[in-house]
Design an enzyme around this catalytic site. Structure first.
Site, mmCIF file in Angstrom:
data_model
loop_
_atom_site.group_PDB
_atom_site.id
_atom_site.type_symbol
_atom_site.label_atom_id
_atom_site.label_comp_id
_atom_site.label_asym_id
_atom_site.label_seq_id
_atom_site.Cartn_x
_atom_site.Cartn_y
_atom_site.Cartn_z
ATOM 1 C CB CYS A 141 -1.147 0.077 1.202
ATOM 2 S SG CYS A 141 -2.037 -1.417 1.205
ATOM 3 C CG HIS B 145 -3.373 3.120 1.919
ATOM 4 N ND1 HIS B 145 -3.785 2.809 0.805
ATOM 5 C CD2 HIS B 145 -3.332 2.220 2.763
ATOM 6 C CE1 HIS B 145 -4.343 1.401 0.972
ATOM 7 N NE2 HIS B 145 -3.893 1.223 2.232
ATOM 8 C CG ASN C 187 -6.617 -1.509 1.381
ATOM 9 O OD1 ASN C 187 -6.016 -1.013 0.647
ATOM 10 N ND2 ASN C 187 -6.038 -1.659 2.532
HETATM 11 O O1 UT7 Z 1 -3.705 -1.377 3.783
HETATM 12 C C1 UT7 Z 1 -3.170 -1.712 5.106
HETATM 13 C C2 UT7 Z 1 -3.679 -2.932 5.512
HETATM 14 N N1 UT7 Z 1 -4.802 -3.104 6.148
HETATM 15 C C3 UT7 Z 1 -5.376 -2.084 7.221
HETATM 16 O O2 UT7 Z 1 -4.904 -0.924 7.401
HETATM 17 C C4 UT7 Z 1 -6.194 -3.075 8.241
HETATM 18 C C5 UT7 Z 1 -5.943 -2.646 9.606
HETATM 19 N N2 UT7 Z 1 -7.019 -3.192 10.421
HETATM 20 C C6 UT7 Z 1 -8.218 -3.111 10.403
HETATM 21 O O3 UT7 Z 1 -8.854 -2.339 9.660
HETATM 22 C C7 UT7 Z 1 -9.162 -3.814 11.593
HETATM 23 O O4 UT7 Z 1 -8.583 -4.420 12.357
HETATM 24 C C8 UT7 Z 1 -10.338 -4.711 10.637
HETATM 25 C C9 UT7 Z 1 -11.439 -3.861 10.427
HETATM 26 C C10 UT7 Z 1 -9.567 -5.649 9.634
HETATM 27 C C11 UT7 Z 1 -10.919 -5.546 11.712
HETATM 28 O O5 UT7 Z 1 -11.595 -4.687 12.663
HETATM 29 P P1 UT7 Z 1 -11.234 -5.289 14.360
HETATM 30 O O6 UT7 Z 1 -12.118 -4.443 15.154
HETATM 31 O O7 UT7 Z 1 -9.852 -5.084 14.591
HETATM 32 O O8 UT7 Z 1 -11.871 -6.801 14.343
HETATM 33 P P2 UT7 Z 1 -11.153 -7.996 14.967
HETATM 34 O O9 UT7 Z 1 -10.253 -8.514 13.668
HETATM 35 O O10 UT7 Z 1 -10.686 -8.122 16.112
HETATM 36 O O11 UT7 Z 1 -12.488 -9.102 14.974
HETATM 37 C C12 UT7 Z 1 -13.346 -8.950 15.715
HETATM 38 C C13 UT7 Z 1 -14.435 -9.746 15.428
HETATM 39 C C14 UT7 Z 1 -14.107 -11.418 15.601
HETATM 40 O O12 UT7 Z 1 -15.092 -11.999 16.044
HETATM 41 P P3 UT7 Z 1 -14.651 -12.629 17.764
HETATM 42 O O13 UT7 Z 1 -13.348 -13.413 17.648
HETATM 43 O O14 UT7 Z 1 -14.693 -11.248 18.517
HETATM 44 O O15 UT7 Z 1 -15.976 -13.622 17.888
HETATM 45 C C15 UT7 Z 1 -14.139 -11.478 13.955
HETATM 46 O O16 UT7 Z 1 -14.247 -13.054 13.672
HETATM 47 O O17 UT7 Z 1 -15.153 -9.743 13.982
HETATM 48 C C16 UT7 Z 1 -15.456 -11.038 13.449
HETATM 49 N N3 UT7 Z 1 -15.171 -10.581 12.046
HETATM 50 C C17 UT7 Z 1 -16.128 -10.376 11.331
HETATM 51 N N4 UT7 Z 1 -17.670 -10.224 11.698
HETATM 52 C C18 UT7 Z 1 -18.322 -10.010 10.645
HETATM 53 C C19 UT7 Z 1 -14.224 -10.544 11.175
HETATM 54 N N5 UT7 Z 1 -14.558 -10.258 10.011
HETATM 55 C C20 UT7 Z 1 -15.615 -10.053 9.816
HETATM 56 C C21 UT7 Z 1 -16.485 -9.764 9.045
HETATM 57 N N6 UT7 Z 1 -18.030 -9.597 9.294
HETATM 58 N N7 UT7 Z 1 -16.280 -9.621 7.620
#
Ligand code: UT7
Length: 339
Positions: free
Chosen positions: A123, A266, A296
């Site tokens: 990115c 980005h 993204n």
């Molecule tokens: O370009 C550079 C690369 N990327 C980034 O900059 C991304 C940086 N990270 C983020 O933006 C965030 O970490 C995410 C948006 C990817 C995730 O948000 P989060 O608040 O950090 O969520 P998490 O990964 O901690 O997941 C929380 C919960 C999990 O369930 P449990 O374990 O709490 O029961 C996941 O399984 O959300 C669940 N989950 C989803 N639920 C519904 C993960 N993906 C999904 C989904 N829909 N698509």
């Protein structure tokens, strides 16, 4: 121009931009039908409402998007492909390990006299390419350089519940910019930075071989060639580095946040952008967010935002524009221009 001639230009200008977006749109409602997710989860955590995805059967791939974006940017700049000295394509998803996307795209627009290479910095790739291209023009050996960002992440994830943690985030796109040596000393890059920390490589990667995945402690159960991302770790990295990068770049240029007319960032998560906006008191009109429409788009995201602002007539001569990228590697970088 012969690449052995060195005539250092007074300035470097952004002479044209262009984009290429796949026609196929995947909305959050579409994803709800494919996997266990919800519009509410995606919107609240990321700000994304839709993304574009290639249709490979129609010949849409990274090279096709890069070529379309390059052709549009050339037209915008009023240049023929044959007038280009160099084509740089930032991509982490070339269609093949070799040839480079840049070489084929250059050929397709008739840039037969140009050199071409791909640059892989995820990115941050477009910002790194911009800094590299600027240095080559400022050194006096190249006059017209195309910089492309093109990525197709949809090839490296699956649209099922197993793949939901990444599939909802990414979109496919290409975008390009033409840089040109200028007689106007006021148009130029005035500060830049490029950083990397391979110690965080395991937070975001696409393994080809099992042994490489094991070395990074992979426990996702995903097949090879699918993107792995530790979302919270990347989130912490981005929220920490992003404001630091802005502060360092301002310091290098001896400027204050309010001096900058546009922060072209980005687009990885609306919450990451909001945190920087709050930290520096940046008004909404100076930090464009378009992640809601495209997700993204990796190397394409920064030039996609800039093209949008430019076509709306919001980029005015003499303004200060700070381009900012951060992502896998880990990598992060900036490029501050007077346009
Ligand atoms: O370009 C550079 C690369 N990327 C980034 O900059 C991304 C940086 N990270 C983020 O933006 C965030 O970490 C995410 C948006 C990817 C995730 O948000 P989060 O608040 O950090 O969520 P998490 O990964 O901690 O997941 C929380 C919960 C999990 O369930 P449990 O374990 O709490 O029961 C996941 O399984 O959300 C669940 N989950 C989803 N639920 C519904 C993960 N993906 C999904 C989904 N829909 N698509």
């Amino acid at each position: 121009m012969n690449a052995t001639d060195t005539i250092r230009p007074a300035g470097v200008e952004i002479a044209g931009t262009g984009t290429a977006l796949p026609d196929r749109e995947l909305t959050n409602a579409d994803l709800e039908k494919l996997m266990d997710t919800s519009d509410e989860w995606i919107t609240q955590r990321t700000g994304i409402r839709a993304r574009r995805i290639v249709t490979p059967e129609n010949g849409e791939n990274t090279t096709a998007l890069a070529t379309r974006a390059l052709a549009a940017a050339l037209q915008d700049a009023g240049l023929e492909g044959s007038e280009l000295d160099l084509v740089v394509c930032a991509t982490m998803t070339p269609d093949m390990p070799t040839p480079g996307v840049s070489a084929v795209a250059a050929h397709r627009v008739g840039a037969t006299g140009a050199g071409a290479f791909d640059l892989s910095a995820a990115c941050s790739g477009f910002v790194f390419s911009l800094n590299t291209a600027h240095a080559l023009i400022a050194g006096g050996r190249y006059r017209n350089v195309a910089v492309i960002g093109a990525d197709i992440l949809s090839r490296f994830m699956e649209y099922t519940t197993r793949g939901r943690s990444t599939a909802v985030l990414f979109g496919d796109a290409g975008a390009a910019m033409i840089l040109r040596a200028s007689d106007d000393p006021h148009k130029n890059l005035i500060a830049q930075a490029m950083h990397a920390d391979g110690g965080g490589a395991q937070h975001l990667y696409i393994p080809t071989f099992e042994r490489d995945a094991q070395a990074y402690g992979d426990d996702t159960g995903l097949p090879m060639s699918q993107l792995r991302m530790h979302g919270p770790a990347v989130f912490r990295f981005a929220v920490g580095k992003f404001p630091q990068l802005i502060a360092d770049t301002l310091e290098r240029a001896d400027l204050a946040p309010e001096d900058i007319d546009h922060f072209v960032c980005h687009q990885s998560n609306q919450r990451i952008l909001e945190s920087a906006r709050e930290r520096f008191g940046i008004p909404h009109e100076k930090l464009r967010v378009n992640i809601n429409k495209y997700g993204n788009t990796v190397a394409a995201s920064v030039p996609l935002v800039f093209h949008e602002l430019r076509t709306e007539g919001r980029i005015k001569p003499g303004q200060l524009v700070m381009f900012l990228g951060f992502g896998a590697g880990l990598t992060w970088g900036s490029s501050l221009w007077r346009v």
